[in-house]
Design a protein around this motif. Sequence first.
Motif, PDB file in Angstrom:
ATOM      1  N   ARG A 183       0.848  -1.194   0.000  1.00 39.93           N
ATOM      2  CA  ARG A 183       0.000   0.000   0.000  1.00 39.93           C
ATOM      3  C   ARG A 183       0.885   1.246   0.000  1.00 39.93           C
ATOM      4  NH1 ARG A 183      -1.062   3.541   3.734  1.00 39.93           N
ATOM      5  NH2 ARG A 183      -0.070   2.311   5.369  1.00 39.93           N
ATOM      6  N   THR A 184       0.524   2.225  -0.800  1.00 38.63           N
ATOM      7  CA  THR A 184       1.199   3.522  -0.776  1.00 38.63           C
ATOM      8  C   THR A 184       0.148   4.613  -0.755  1.00 38.63           C
ATOM      9  OG1 THR A 184       1.304   3.788  -3.183  1.00 38.63           O
ATOM     10  CG2 THR A 184       3.143   2.629  -2.142  1.00 38.63           C
ATOM     11  N   ASP A 233       2.506  -1.284   4.316  1.00 38.99           N
ATOM     12  CA  ASP A 233       3.425  -0.389   3.624  1.00 38.99           C
ATOM     13  C   ASP A 233       4.736  -1.070   3.225  1.00 38.99           C
ATOM     14  OD1 ASP A 233       4.130  -0.597   6.260  1.00 38.99           O
ATOM     15  OD2 ASP A 233       4.250   1.542   6.635  1.00 38.99           O
ATOM     16  N   SER A 234       4.779  -2.382   3.332  1.00 33.31           N
ATOM     17  CA  SER A 234       5.875  -3.166   2.755  1.00 33.31           C
ATOM     18  C   SER A 234       5.218  -4.352   2.030  1.00 33.31           C
ATOM     19  CB  SER A 234       6.833  -3.655   3.845  1.00 33.31           C
ATOM     20  OG  SER A 234       6.152  -4.445   4.786  1.00 33.31           O
ATOM     21  N   PHE A 235       5.943  -4.971   1.109  1.00 39.70           N
ATOM     22  CA  PHE A 235       5.341  -6.043   0.313  1.00 39.70           C
ATOM     23  C   PHE A 235       4.929  -7.217   1.196  1.00 39.70           C
ATOM     24  CE2 PHE A 235       7.438  -3.919  -3.274  1.00 39.70           C
ATOM     25  CZ  PHE A 235       6.365  -3.873  -4.143  1.00 39.70           C
ATOM     26  N   PHE A 259      -3.930  -7.422   4.845  1.00 36.49           N
ATOM     27  CA  PHE A 259      -3.153  -6.472   4.063  1.00 36.49           C
ATOM     28  C   PHE A 259      -2.870  -5.226   4.896  1.00 36.49           C
ATOM     29  CE2 PHE A 259      -3.221  -3.868  -0.130  1.00 36.49           C
ATOM     30  CZ  PHE A 259      -1.851  -3.749  -0.107  1.00 36.49           C
ATOM     31  N   PHE A 260      -3.914  -4.570   5.422  1.00 32.62           N
ATOM     32  CA  PHE A 260      -3.754  -3.408   6.289  1.00 32.62           C
ATOM     33  C   PHE A 260      -4.988  -3.245   7.154  1.00 32.62           C
ATOM     34  CE2 PHE A 260      -5.079  -1.747   2.104  1.00 32.62           C
ATOM     35  CZ  PHE A 260      -6.268  -1.113   2.420  1.00 32.62           C
ATOM     36  N   ILE A 307      -6.387   4.654  -2.158  1.00 29.52           N
ATOM     37  CA  ILE A 307      -5.341   3.845  -1.545  1.00 29.52           C
ATOM     38  C   ILE A 307      -4.603   3.180  -2.706  1.00 29.52           C
ATOM     39  CG2 ILE A 307      -4.818   1.955   0.035  1.00 29.52           C
ATOM     40  CD1 ILE A 307      -7.664   2.493   1.262  1.00 29.52           C
ATOM     41  N   ASN A 308      -3.400   3.662  -2.993  1.00 27.19           N
ATOM     42  CA  ASN A 308      -2.646   3.132  -4.130  1.00 27.19           C
ATOM     43  C   ASN A 308      -2.048   1.778  -3.789  1.00 27.19           C
ATOM     44  OD1 ASN A 308      -3.160   5.391  -5.734  1.00 27.19           O
ATOM     45  ND2 ASN A 308      -1.462   6.497  -4.848  1.00 27.19           N
ATOM     46  N   LEU A 309      -2.031   0.926  -4.782  1.00 24.53           N
ATOM     47  CA  LEU A 309      -1.584  -0.441  -4.614  1.00 24.53           C
ATOM     48  C   LEU A 309      -0.454  -0.736  -5.588  1.00 24.53           C
ATOM     49  CD1 LEU A 309      -2.215  -3.328  -3.477  1.00 24.53           C
ATOM     50  CD2 LEU A 309      -3.791  -3.564  -5.366  1.00 24.53           C
TER      51      LEU A 309
END
Length: 174
Positions: A89-90, A112-114, A125-126, A145-147
């Motif tokens: 996630r970024t 925020d990490s792979f 995931f988050f 939420i960019n992926l």
Amino acid sequence: MMLLIISCGLKAQLVTVSGDWAASIPAITEAGSNYAGTYSNASIPTTTITLSTTLSGNFLNVLAGKGAKMTMRYTSNAWNSSLGLSAKRTGTTTGTISGLCVLCTATISGGDSFIPIQSASDTTFFNLNFAGVLGVSNTANFSDINLILQLSGVSVTIPAAPYSARIIFTVVAN
């Protein structure tokens, strides 16, 4: 009255996904060469994938700091078990709040990490968090939420064929 408050907290959530990605893997043209092994959509601006979801709140679950988690898994059309999928996630770490809410926050944590995506079971995931002092008919909107997806394990030892997978995202209440 208590039954009405509890039922408000049990609304279904919807995840919206926009975008897709097809890995562009260059051909091997020289004997003894191998592939890079790992490919990602991070460097290709035209392949932006975004997620959006909302959390609904009421007096009890906003006061208690209720939240949810976004899980992911993949289903494959044709796949090789040597290939791996991961997501990161970024972008945004907060959500926007609508409705009447006092000192409320809507935040995203983790992812925020792979993180490897599994095929057989959901992977967290988050986390989505929604908390405050007092709220009535609130909604926390998490959008843009960019992926970033990552494909790993690409090698000349894997038979040349088209492989595809569909990633399924689910919001699960904590």
